[in-house]
Design an enzyme around this catalytic site. Structure first.
Site, PDB file in Angstrom:
ATOM      1  N   LYS A 180       0.716  -1.241  -0.005  1.00 19.60           N
ATOM      2  CA  LYS A 180      -0.030   0.014  -0.022  1.00 19.60           C
ATOM      3  C   LYS A 180       0.884   1.154  -0.256  1.00 19.60           C
ATOM      4  O   LYS A 180       1.778   1.384   0.786  1.00 19.60           O
ATOM      5  CB  LYS A 180      -0.678  -0.090   1.271  1.00 19.60           C
ATOM      6  CG  LYS A 180      -1.575   1.302   1.538  1.00 19.60           C
ATOM      7  CD  LYS A 180      -2.411   0.895   2.459  1.00 19.60           C
ATOM      8  CE  LYS A 180      -3.542   2.237   2.897  1.00 19.60           C
ATOM      9  NZ  LYS A 180      -4.319   2.227   3.853  1.00 19.60           N
TER      10      LYS A 180
HETATM   11  C1  5RP Z   1      -2.245   4.774   7.954  1.00 20.26           C
HETATM   12  C2  5RP Z   1      -3.304   3.864   7.007  1.00 20.26           C
HETATM   13  C3  5RP Z   1      -4.604   4.291   6.443  1.00 20.26           C
HETATM   14  O1  5RP Z   1      -5.375   3.233   6.346  1.00 20.26           O
HETATM   15  C4  5RP Z   1      -4.398   5.205   5.193  1.00 20.26           C
HETATM   16  O2  5RP Z   1      -3.773   6.277   5.615  1.00 20.26           O
HETATM   17  C5  5RP Z   1      -5.525   5.102   4.122  1.00 20.26           C
HETATM   18  O3  5RP Z   1      -6.475   5.935   4.735  1.00 20.26           O
HETATM   19  P1  5RP Z   1      -6.713   7.364   3.782  1.00 20.26           P
HETATM   20  O4  5RP Z   1      -7.193   7.061   2.500  1.00 20.26           O
HETATM   21  O5  5RP Z   1      -7.495   7.937   4.649  1.00 20.26           O
HETATM   22  O6  5RP Z   1      -5.297   7.964   3.811  1.00 20.26           O
HETATM   23  O7  5RP Z   1      -2.644   2.886   6.700  1.00 20.26           O
HETATM   24  O8  5RP Z   1      -1.114   4.506   8.071  1.00 20.26           O
END
Ligand code: 5RP
Length: 274
Positions: A180
């Site tokens: 991610k």
């Molecule tokens: C924090 C995360 C969150 O899940 C991530 O930031 C995703 O959420 P957003 O789209 O609100 O940024 O992994 O580390």
């Protein structure tokens, strides 16, 4: 040659997370309270999850959220991507000081589809967080559980190809099954550098429906498997419209304009989440 039977558990869980029909996923991130407390849109977490769950493929969340905020009948067979790293809060400037917070036995008991660990590459706690990831992969793979690596960024890190590509490639080399990361210019290069590992894109701070949908569109066009958006969905005034529009881009190959039509069609009666 690798013994395919050894990977049956991993593959079966990966198929629950990423739809094998199109290799795409709409993951809904609702893990923010683990360091942000009562986040806007997640203050009534049960209501938010109940509202949005039907439209996501996988829910990225925490042990406490599953325990306290999701009724078994609402969850059904929806796969959970369980965050297992944490240990900090927004009250402390250095967010990178994380450790592993949930045991693999608990993750198995919860029948999760995958577990997620943040790494803070380039931060004061870089080594500790990479070892959080590798220790989790060593343990999770024993049980056939895929690990998603979150390339969380420190306050002073540039969200550019150089940084995000480096962080993502380190996660792949550690053995993460899904990475991610944030969208950046020349994103297709990042996807190529970590191929065939699946990449999902984080949404970041709330922006606007056209901007967030454009980012989702650009991400999948560049080869991402999908998105793992949070605030751009649950903080929007039309959250159901937003997640449906994202689904139309990720699974339906809609353009941004077509997805905005999906969004607008859900506007009558739309309700902001607390
Ligand atoms: C924090 C995360 C969150 O899940 C991530 O930031 C995703 O959420 P957003 O789209 O609100 O940024 O992994 O580390």
């Amino acid at each position: 040659m690798a013994n395919a039977y050894l990977d049956v558990g991993i593959q079966s869980r990966m198929n629950r997370i990423i739809n094998p029909k199109d290799n795409r996923v709409v993951m809904l991130a609702v893990d923010h309270p683990y360091f942000q407390g009562p986040t806007t849109g997640l203050r009534n977490m049960s209501a938010t999850i109940k509202t949005l769950l039907p439209y996501c493929d996988c829910l990225m969340t925490t042990r406490g959220a599953v325990r306290s905020n999701i009724a078994r009948e609402d969850l059904g067979s929806k796969p959970i991507m369980l965050r297992v790293s944490g240990g900090n809060s927004v009250l402390f400037d250095e967010l990178s000081d994380e450790q592993i917070t949930v045991s693999m036995e608990e993750a198995i008991r919860m029948d999760v589809a995958g577990v997620a660990v943040s790494v803070f590459i380039g931060s004061a706690n870089q080594q500790q967080t990479i070892l959080n990831l590798t220790d989790t992969i060593n343990c999770a793979e024993e049980y056939g559980i895929p690990v998603l690596a979150v390339t969380a960024v420190g306050k002073n890190m540039a969200r550019d190809l150089r940084y995000l590509g480096l962080a993502s490639r380190i996660c792949q080399d550690a053995g993460a099954r899904i990475i991610k990361t944030y969208y950046c210019e020349e994103f297709s290069k990042l996807v190529d550098w970590v191929a065939p590992t699946a990449v999902v894109v984080a949404g970041g701070k709330y922006s606007s429906p056209p901007d967030a949908l454009q980012m989702a569109y650009d991400s999948v066009q560049a080869g991402a498997a999908g998105v793992d958006f949070g605030r751009n969905i649950f903080q929007d005034e039309n959250p159901v419209g937003m997640i449906k529009a994202i689904g139309a881009i990720v699974h339906g190959n809609h353009t941004v304009k077509e997805a905005l039509d999906v969004y607008k069609a859900c506007m009558p009666g739309a309700k902001k989440l607390e």
